[in-house]
Structure formats: structure tokens, C-alpha cells
Design a protein around this motif. Structure first.
Motif, PDB file in Angstrom:
ATOM      1  N   LEU A  64      -1.761  -5.199   9.035  1.00  0.00           N
ATOM      2  CA  LEU A  64      -1.093  -5.325   7.743  1.00  0.00           C
ATOM      3  C   LEU A  64       0.406  -5.304   7.961  1.00  0.00           C
ATOM      4  CD1 LEU A  64       0.232  -2.309   6.757  1.00  0.00           C
ATOM      5  CD2 LEU A  64      -2.182  -1.774   6.902  1.00  0.00           C
ATOM      6  N   GLN A  65       1.115  -5.888   7.017  1.00  0.00           N
ATOM      7  CA  GLN A  65       2.577  -5.733   7.002  1.00  0.00           C
ATOM      8  C   GLN A  65       2.981  -5.152   5.649  1.00  0.00           C
ATOM      9  OE1 GLN A  65       4.649  -9.249   8.567  1.00  0.00           O
ATOM     10  NE2 GLN A  65       3.135  -9.403  10.193  1.00  0.00           N
ATOM     11  N   CYS A  66       3.089  -6.023   4.629  1.00  0.00           N
ATOM     12  CA  CYS A  66       3.442  -5.435   3.321  1.00  0.00           C
ATOM     13  C   CYS A  66       2.292  -4.585   2.793  1.00  0.00           C
ATOM     14  CB  CYS A  66       3.857  -6.508   2.325  1.00  0.00           C
ATOM     15  SG  CYS A  66       2.533  -7.314   1.408  1.00  0.00           S
ATOM     16  N   GLY A  67       1.064  -4.936   3.149  1.00  0.00           N
ATOM     17  CA  GLY A  67      -0.085  -4.109   2.802  1.00  0.00           C
ATOM     18  C   GLY A  67      -0.670  -4.357   1.426  1.00  0.00           C
ATOM     19  N   PHE A  68      -0.120  -5.302   0.692  1.00  0.00           N
ATOM     20  CA  PHE A  68      -0.612  -5.520  -0.671  1.00  0.00           C
ATOM     21  C   PHE A  68      -2.057  -6.027  -0.652  1.00  0.00           C
ATOM     22  CE2 PHE A  68      -0.958  -7.533  -4.842  1.00  0.00           C
ATOM     23  CZ  PHE A  68      -0.304  -6.621  -5.660  1.00  0.00           C
ATOM     24  N   THR A  75      -4.200  -5.383   1.671  1.00  0.00           N
ATOM     25  CA  THR A  75      -5.016  -4.547   2.554  1.00  0.00           C
ATOM     26  C   THR A  75      -6.220  -3.894   1.868  1.00  0.00           C
ATOM     27  OG1 THR A  75      -3.025  -4.144   3.843  1.00  0.00           O
ATOM     28  CG2 THR A  75      -4.886  -2.690   4.261  1.00  0.00           C
ATOM     29  N   PRO A  76      -6.060  -3.260   0.695  1.00  0.00           N
ATOM     30  CA  PRO A  76      -7.248  -2.665   0.087  1.00  0.00           C
ATOM     31  C   PRO A  76      -8.375  -3.681  -0.127  1.00  0.00           C
ATOM     32  CG  PRO A  76      -5.268  -1.847  -0.990  1.00  0.00           C
ATOM     33  CD  PRO A  76      -4.828  -2.957  -0.069  1.00  0.00           C
ATOM     34  N   ARG A 135       2.735   1.594  12.405  1.00  0.00           N
ATOM     35  CA  ARG A 135       3.653   1.789  11.288  1.00  0.00           C
ATOM     36  C   ARG A 135       3.226   2.992  10.459  1.00  0.00           C
ATOM     37  NH1 ARG A 135       4.652  -3.398   8.717  1.00  0.00           N
ATOM     38  NH2 ARG A 135       5.531  -2.038   7.131  1.00  0.00           N
ATOM     39  N   LYS A 173      -0.923   2.799   2.979  1.00  0.00           N
ATOM     40  CA  LYS A 173      -1.332   1.437   2.596  1.00  0.00           C
ATOM     41  C   LYS A 173      -2.835   1.223   2.767  1.00  0.00           C
ATOM     42  CE  LYS A 173       3.133  -0.855   3.099  1.00  0.00           C
ATOM     43  NZ  LYS A 173       4.020  -1.741   3.898  1.00  0.00           N
ATOM     44  N   TYR A 194       3.000   0.303  -5.106  1.00  0.00           N
ATOM     45  CA  TYR A 194       3.772  -0.946  -5.192  1.00  0.00           C
ATOM     46  C   TYR A 194       4.497  -0.971  -6.529  1.00  0.00           C
ATOM     47  CZ  TYR A 194       1.435  -2.340  -0.976  1.00  0.00           C
ATOM     48  OH  TYR A 194       1.003  -2.378   0.322  1.00  0.00           O
ATOM     49  N   GLY A 253       7.777  -5.209   4.523  1.00  0.00           N
ATOM     50  CA  GLY A 253       6.539  -5.452   5.268  1.00  0.00           C
ATOM     51  C   GLY A 253       6.823  -5.731   6.733  1.00  0.00           C
TER      52      GLY A 253
END
Lengths: 150, 760
Positions: free
Chosen positions: A93-97, A99-100, B21, B27, B34, B494
Motif C-alpha cells: 500500500l501507499q496512500c492506503g485508501f 487497502t481495506p 511504513r 491503514k 482520511y 502515500g
């Protein structure tokens, strides 16, 4: 409906989407809404154990059913679920939006197929969009999750 | 009153480590708030009334019915803009709410705040706006004609860059020309534009927001709200991707206006269709190129006319066109160049920053030209590129001489020499075929192609811009152990900036417990999380602040221990010249808190000469090369990208895991523009503002990315690092185009490539 093991009263508005009900009425904001029409997969939850897009269901359709959201996988600070652990370890993941949604899809996939081939992984999570990773690290996460789940 | 924000995580790790991270724990738990998740008690919801016309005069706005609608607490128009009704990153040409004219489809005209989001949307529908519809200008070439209506007082040329390098009348033995067209790409961050504005009761406002640059938002907001900057305080909320889409204001001013008017917290969160009009896009463009070379394949000249469609407002167009022009030739030596880069105002959706920032559009053109030239010379395309590659000491077409490692030829060699993937297997899984599980071929009429591309761009801001970042580092003892707190305004989008700040502080101070505080405007500006600059600039600021803290620690030790030279801070101890531990850092510090603030500035740059475009305009350059292998169903025009290989010099990989993620993710966005992603605009109207109709690559579209990551070390930057984020998005798509041309034998001059481009 039962969400993460807790019974909740029926939604008062029959038009309420399951995604909005989970986020705004129950207050579990880990279920994300990215497109509102079933493309991005960010809102994926388990419905009686199977992944569904909660933005494509009405909340009242969940009456009498078991819903598991991302918060239900490792509640109250419990150790991470193997799929969560795998995404963390492999930088899935990076921003993780997204991910869920990915995590819930992968939980569903591994339940059905504990040892998926690379092709089966791709097909199994092709209904979830990620804009950051290019999916390579998510592939690694699924393989690691399968390993951790054994 | 404050919404719940992401945890201020602590982590260890040193520069160069593969660090997990720290924000990933929240997350993966679904516990990371968010901007779209923010909530506080008593919060209202905002909705925006938008123009249904790409170009129209506003005759009247009637808000009566909306004000009377259930749950409504405020309805605002341009008359409620307290400051100047104009903002913009480089030119303040965009109204917060349109007053007399709307210039694009979806422009904001009025605002509503109501108790429930549904009430706000319904009331927004009740705002009656009378328009006198005007004929929109939707073609940038038409916009540049003298007879075109002036969309802004200064005319329709947002900026014209002229590069005149070397002999303007140079001739060559071999000449190739081409015309190329780039479609409009969307950044498509999965998290919608959203934020929460909370009035402070004293005329000011606190805004919790997902943005790329807190301080540029603050500056613009103070201006339009008629407040002092200290009255508009911003705090980063969790951000669901950015890629340039969050450089400009979207709902920031609107939420603040509604909050100040109602005296209550106001949240705005866009829907996906609204997001498509709520942020700027990658500029579509038309590029005409002429390359001249000697018979043995040395570039003699390049002439290019690059016309980008900037849409209705300037945003960062002026900088995008500078990049498109400065790097128009690609990473090659070219003694003579005549480049005209023009960005025009139209009534199309505004365009601005997206990953690659002007260097993506021109890369499609210069790389297609290099292949064309290779064909004309009957040379191998990689050999031609390597023959002309920029090297250390080469002059760009802007006259700037590049110092530091310039490994273009080496990057091309690496991708070229990588073993090729196996040929498509008979009876391969359908997902490996063009058309995938739609079962359109089992290999019949499928042809394989291989293509190469190289690209480069500037890192950080250019043209004399005052680029800097600020970091505050605080060392104290918490529970008997040393703790470092790092505070910057750098936006974690991110990319992993939080991790990198912790790694740098951990490295410089040798302390295990490093906490990165929430980014906000209480500390000085970090500049934007764009131009691949944050690791360099904010990383540099954190390093500088840590060095200052370290100096004070050593001075304290010298004074406490009455010791002379040679003391150093190592692994949470003060160590003497002989390497013996003299005192634990925690013991030395006791109650003492060491707090240092530093501003870091990279090398200065200069403005481009307005007539010739000559200048040392750029601070650092980053290079990458890609090889693409594709299978094309030549009957149906469907493309399967089989493999991407890339080589990139990152100077120093601060966190290799994050670097790999940037190379893979950036390549996916390049692939998207090459073969599927396009905002389709017809007469100024977006026809596909949804993820059903705007196609994004899924895992089935994305091949493996084979990587060679070079760490050649830039002598001018902290740790020798180079910006990493954008190069992967530059040459990946052009390599795919080259591979498609190789597979089909067709010229294919437009992206994204559509099936009919390959078949009809």
C-alpha cells in the motif's frame, strides 16, 4: 444486522446504502467509498463471509445477515489478521485508501482458495482498483498472506 | 474542537534500510482517518452548485428556494466572497465562485450548507441560475487565432515558451517529421476531495484537509477569505492519493466560507463525478516535431511546436509548458533546437499538475521520433539513443550544462540487455491474452512487439522559484529514553515521506524513538509534495535541523564532561574520541530539551530568457528508461502489456521498498495513459466522469515491472539522493507505444491507443 459481532438496529431510511450505513450510522469509516458505483472495490466488506461491494447494496438488505468490515478482522488492537500483516510487511500500500477493500477481497479469496496461483490471485482481486502501487506489491502481499494463513 | 486524525507514529530505521511504513498499521486496520472520514459533533455538510455549461454569462442567481429548503443553514454566491474573488497557483485568474461568466463545465457557482448531505444536495438543485449560453472555445489552436473570443483579459495565450538554441538554420542529411496527440488523463486518486472547516469563533478558521501543499492553500485561502494567514490554520488529514490533483484548491475555500458564515463546522466531500470537475487534469496536447540527423545518426537539430490545452484557468500551466519545452528533445544531445511551447486557455476542463508534469506529453513525441529516425537510418533504435545520450557535462537545449551522473546510455543498456519474457504460450491462461477473460482470442492474430523509451525531467522547482522546506526537530527524554520529534508541513501523500523523515532523523541522531508529528501550518512551509522534491527538500531540512540538534548535544556534552574535541553522538550515547561510551544521551539530557528549526534551500535556479529560453533553470534532473513487451490482437486492436522493464538512477535509495513502489506504481499510471485512460471531452463537456467509463488499469492490466535501480549519488543533494516519483510515469507509456508500433507496423501517433487506431 450484525456488524463485526455486534447487533445493530435496522436503518431508519430504506434508501440508505450499506456503505453509507456502515460509515455514517454505525461510524466504521474503514470501509471507504471511492466511486459509489461498484468499480473501485474500496467499500468491500464480507457479507455472510463473502466479499461484496457495500455501495451496491441497500442497508436493509443486510438485515438478518452478518457483515464483517475491516475493523472486524483484528478488533480492539488485537494482533493484525494475516492478510493485514502481509500488506504491512510487503509494502502492499501507499496512500492506503484502497487497502481495506483489498484486504477484505483477499480474505474472501483465501477462504475459498487458500493456495492461489498467480493467475488466480490476479483474477481474484481484479475487482479492486489501486492507483498507487501498480499492484506488484499487492501480488506479493497476497502470496505472503497465503503463507501466513497456513 | 478537533476531528480524530492519524496517529503520530514512531519508527526506527536508518537511511537505506527497507523500512516498513509506520502508518501502514493504521491503514491496514481501517483505522487511518482520511479526509473523507473526518467528523465532529454539530457538523454541517456542504454541497456545490456547478455550471451545466462550458461557457456562459451568468444573468442571475436566485437562492430563495434553496435557502427555504429543509435543513439549510447557508446558501452562498460570489457576493459572499469576503476577500478577492480570484485564486490560482501561478496566476490568480479563477474565481472561488463564478460571478459574471462561467468558463468550464462544472465550474462552481454557489454553495449550500445543510444538516444532512442529502439536504445540501437537494437544496443545491434549487439554486436557480440563469445563463446566457456562449459558444465555447474547445480547440486550443482555435483559441490562439486572433478572431477567437478572449476568455481572459490578457488573451488566450497562457504562456508561450521559445527555445532558440544553436544554429536556427541548421540542415541535416536525414530528416523525419511527425505529429502526435495526447489525450486528457485524470490523476484519479481514489480518495475524493474532502475536508472539514471549523470556525474558531474569533473570525478565523481551522481546516483539516488532504492537500499536497498546506502553505500554498493557506496563502490562497487567506487572500480569498479576506483573512490574515495566521487566521487560516491548516492541518493535514489522511490523503487518498494525489498525483498532482491536490495541488490546486478544490473545496478548501468553499468549506471555510460556509463554516465562517454558519459558525459551525462544515464538511465537504466530493462524489466521484464531482471529483472529475473538482480538480485539474493532465494537459492534452498536439505536438509537431521535426528531427534532423547526420547519416551516421547524430542529432543535428530538433524543431517542435507543442500546443497544450490548459482549459479554463491557468493552474500550473505556465510551469507545465516550460517543462514540455525545456525537455522537448528528451535525454539526448542536440546542438540546435527551435522549440515553441504554447499553452492556451479554452473552455475545456482546467489542466495542471499530474505526475510527470509536461515531460510525459513530449516524451511520447520525442521517443516516436527517435524510432522514426532509427528506421530512416536503418539503425537499431537503442543504439541510436545511446549514440546521442546526454552525458555528464552535456548541454541541454536550454544551454544548461548537466553535472553529476547522467547515466542515460547505461539505463538504456540495462533495459536492452535484460532477458526477454518467454513467447506467449499456446493454451495460455486467458488473463495472459489481449482481451483477457472476455475470451476474444486464444492466440490467433496475436503479434508481439518490443519497444524502448527514455525520458527525463527536472526535480524540484525551476526558473528561479524560491524553493525551500522547513523542519523543526526536538530532542528530549521521555520515560527515561531519548525521543526525537520531527515537525514539518510536508504532505505525506502515500509516497512515504513520514517514513523517510523518521529514517533521516534516526540516522542523524542515532535515536531509535523518532516521532513524526502531524503536518500543519504551525511550522514553516515544506513546499509541495510534487516535482519529486520532498525527499530532497524536506529530507534536506530534516537533516539540517538534526545536524543543528546534534551540534548542541555535542556542545552540551563538552561542557558537562569538561571534555575537548572528538566527542560524538552514537547509538544514544556520547562517545569519546577513543570510542568509549562516556555518558548515555538520556542521562546527559535529563530535563533538557533541544529544539532546532532549519530551512533548507537547494541550489538556486534562474528564469528562462524570454526570447531564447536559455538559462540554468533547473536544480536536478532524473532519468529513466523503459522496455515494453506487448501482445496485440491485430484483428480486434486489443493490447496486452506482457512486461515492463525499467532502469532508473535514484542517486541513493533512502527506503528501497518505497523506491520500488514508486517505480511500479508510476509505470502503471504511464500504462494507463498509453492504452486506456482518457477524459473524453465533447464541446467542453466531460462525457465519462465515472470509473465505469474512465478506465483505470486493474491488476489484470498490469504486467510485472523488472527493475534495475542505480544509486550513483548526486554530489549536490542530501545523501546523494535524486527525486524518484515521476520518471517512472514518463518513459513507460512511450515504450508501450513503441512496442505497439513494432507489433502492428502502424504509426500509432495518439494516446491512449484505441482499438480502432490499430485496426481501421
Amino acid at each position: 444486522m450484525n456488524v463485526n459481532g455486534v447487533d445493530h438496529p435496522a436503518p431508519t431510511d430504506p434508501r440508505r446504502l450499506l456503505s453509507d450505513h456502515i460509515r455514517h450510522d454505525i461510524g466504521l469509516t474503514g470501509t471507504h467509498v471511492g466511486c459509489e458505483h461498484g468499480v473501485c472495490g474500496c467499500c468491500t466488506v464480507l457479507f455472510d463471509g463473502a466479499p461484496v461491494r457495500s455501495c451496491l447494496m441497500l442497508a436493509i438488505q443486510a438485515e438478518g445477515h452478518q457483515v464483517t468490515t475491516i475493523e472486524g478482522l483484528a478488533p480492539d488492537g488485537a494482533p493484525l489478521h494475516p492478510v493485514q500483516q502481509a500488506f504491512h510487511e510487503t509494502h502492499g500500500l501507499q496512500c492506503g485508501f484502497c487497502t481495506p477493500g483489498f484486504v477484505m477481497s483477499v480474505v474472501g479469496l483465501l477462504k475459498q482458495n487458500p493456495d492461489p496461483t498467480p493467475e488466480e490471485i490476479d483474477e481474484g482481486i481484479s475487482g479492486n482498483l489501486c492507483r498507487c502501487t501498480g499492484y506488484a506489491s499487492i501480488r506479493r502481499a497476497v502470496l505472503r498472506a497465503a503463507e501466513l494463513s497456513r | 474542537m478537533k476531528p480524530r486524525l492519524a496517529e503520530e507514529t514512531t519508527s526506527g530505521g536508518r537511511v537505506g534500510d527497507r523500512v516498513r511504513r509506520p502508518d501502514a498499521v493504521q491503514k491496514v486496520r481501517g483505522d487511518f482517518p482520511y479526509s473523507s472520514d473526518l467528523q465532529v459533533d454539530g457538523m454541517l455538510w456542504g454541497a456545490t452548485v456547478r455550471s451545466p455549461h462550458p461557457y456562459a454569462r451568468i444573468e442571475s442567481i436566485d437562492t430563495k428556494a434553496a435557502k427555504a429548503a429543509p435543513g439549510v443553514k447557508a446558501v452562498l454566491t460570489f457576493e459572499d466572497v469576503a476577500g478577492e474573488n480570484a485564486y490560482g497557483l501561478e496566476i490568480a485568474d479563477q474565481p472561488v465562485l463564478a460571478s459574471d461568466v462561467v468558463r468550464y463545465w462544472g465550474e462552481a457557482v454557489a454553495l449550500v450548507a445543510a444538516e444532512h448531505p442529502e439536504q445540501a444536495r437537494r437544496a443545491a438543485d434549487k439554486v436557480k441560475v440563469e445563463y446566457a449560453v456562449l459558444k465555447p472555445v474547445t480547440d486550443p489552436e482555435q483559441a490562439l487565432l486572433p478572431k477567437a473570443p478572449k476568455l481572459h483579459p490578457g488573451g488566450n495565450v497562457t504562456r508561450h515558451i521559445k527555445i532558440r538554441h544553436g544554429d536556427q538554420n541548421a540542415t541535416a542529411e536525414v530528416v523525419v517529421t511527425g505529429d502526435y496527440e495526447i489525450g486528457m488523463q485524470d490523476q484519479a486518486p481514489l480518495g475524493p476531495e474532502s475536508g472539514l472547516a471549523i470556525p474558531d469563533g474569533e473570525g478565523g478558521v481551522d481546516l483539516y484537509i488532504a492537500t499536497q501543499w498546506l502553505h500554498i492553500d493557506q496563502k490562497q485561502l487567506a487572500h480569498v477569505l479576506g483573512l490574515e494567514p495566521h487566521e487560516v490554520r491548516l492541518t493535514m488529514a489522511g490523503i487518498g492519493g494525489a498525483f498532482g490533483a491536490r495541488e490546486d484548491l478544490s473545496m478548501q475555500a468553499h468549506a471555510c466560507m460556509l463554516a465562517l458564515k454558519t459558525g459551525r463546522p462544515v464538511k465537504i466531500s466530493y462524489s466521484r463525478p464531482e471529483s472529475f470537475v473538482g480538480h485539474v487534469h493532465r494537459h492534452p496536447g498536439k505536438l509537431h516535431y521535426e528531427h534532423g540527423a547526420t547519416k551516421d545518426g547524430k542529432l543535428v537539430y530538433v524543431k517542435a511546436r507543442i500546443v497544450l490545452d490548459g482549459g479554463a484557468y491557468a493552474s500550473s500551466s505556465t510551469a507545465v509548458i516550460a517543462n514540455a519545452s525545456c525537455f522537448a528533445v528528451g535525454p539526448y544531445q542536440c546542438p540546435n533546437a527551435t522549440i515553441d511551447g504554447i499553452v492556451a486557455y479554452t473552455n475545456n476542463p482546467p489542466c495542471g499538475a499530474m505526475r510527470g508534469f509536461g515531460s510525459v506529453q513530449n516524451c511520447y513525441a520525442h521517443e516516436a521520433q527517435m524510432d522514426k529516425l532509427a528506421a530512416a537510418l536503418t539503425m537499431d533504435p537503442v543504439a541510436l539513443r545511446r549514440h546521442n545520450s546526454l552525458e555528464t557535462g552535456s548541454a541541454l537545449i536550454t544551454g544548461q550544462v548537466i553535472d553529476g551522473p547522467v547515466p542515460v546510455a547505461e539505463l538504456l543498456r540495462l533495459v536492452h540487455e535484460r532477458p526477454l519474457p518467454a513467447p506467449a504460450a499456446k493454451n495460455a491462461d486467458l488473463t495472459a491474452m489481449p482481451g483477457g477473460v472476455s475470451n476474444t482470442t486464444h492466440g490467433e492474430s496475436v503479434k508481439r512487439g518490443i519497444g524502448y523509451a527514455a525520458g527525463f525531467k527536472n526535480i524540484g522547482y525551476s526558473e528561479g522559484f524560491n524553493d525551500f522546506s522547513t523542519a523543526r526537530v526536538r530532542l528530549s527524554v521521555v520515560d527515561g529514553k531519548p525521543r526525537v520529534e520531527v515537525h514539518t508541513a510536508g504532505a505525506e501523500v502515500g509516497q512515504g515521506l513520514v517514513t523517510i523523515q523518521a529514517q533521516i532523523a534516526g540516522t542523524e541522531l542515532g535515536v531509535r524513538d523518532v516521532m513524526v508529528l502531524t503536518a500543519d501550518t504551525e511550522v514553516g512551509s515544506a513546499g509541495s509534495s510534487s516535482a519529486s522534491r520532498q525527499t530532497y527538500i524536506t529530507g534536506g531540512a530534516v537533516k539540517a535541523a538534526c545536524e543543528a540538534v546534534r551540534e548542541r548535544v555535542v556542545a552540551l556534552a563538552q561542557s558537562e564532561l569538561k571534555s575537548g574535541e572528538g566527542l560524538r553522538l552514537e547509538d544514544e550515547n556520547i562517545v569519546g574520541a577513543d570510542g568509549n561510551v562516556l555518558v548515555a544521551l538520556a542521562t546527559l539530557l535529563g530535563e533538557e530539551v533541544i529544539d532546532e528549526l532549519r530551512v533548507f534551500r537547494p541550489r538556486k535556479t534562474s528564469p528562462l530568457d524570454p526570447d531564447t529560453g536559455q538559462a540554468n533553470a533547473h536544480m536536478q534532473f532524473a532519468f529513466a528508461a523503459h522496455r515494453a513487451v506487448v501482445d496485440v490482437d491485430t484483428e480486434l486492436g486489443l493490447v496486452k502489456v506482457v512486461e515492463l522493464a525499467t532502469a532508473q538512477d535514484v542517486g541513493k535509495a533512502i527506503n528501497p521498498q518505497a523506491v520500488e513502489g514508486q517505480l511500479e506504481g508510476g509505470a502503471a499510471q504511464g500504462l494507463g495513459l498509453a492504452v486506456m485512460e482518457e477524459i473524453q471531452v465533447q464541446d467542453g463537456v466531460i462525457k465519462n466522469p465515472s470509473f465505469t467509463d474512465y478506465l483505470l488499469p486493474t491488476i489484470l492490466d498490469m504486467p510485472p515491472v523488472r527493475m534495475d535501480i542505480l544509486e550513483l549519488g548526486d554530489p549536490n543533494s542530501p545523501y546523494g539522493l535524486k527525486g524518484v516519483g515521476e520518471p517512472p510515469t514518463i518513459s513507460s507509456g512511450p515504450a508501450i507505444l513503441a512496442a505497439i508500433r513494432a507489433a502492428t507496423g502502424r504509426p500509432v501517433t495518439r494516446v491512449p491507443v484505441r482499438p480502432h487506431d490499430l485496426v481501421l
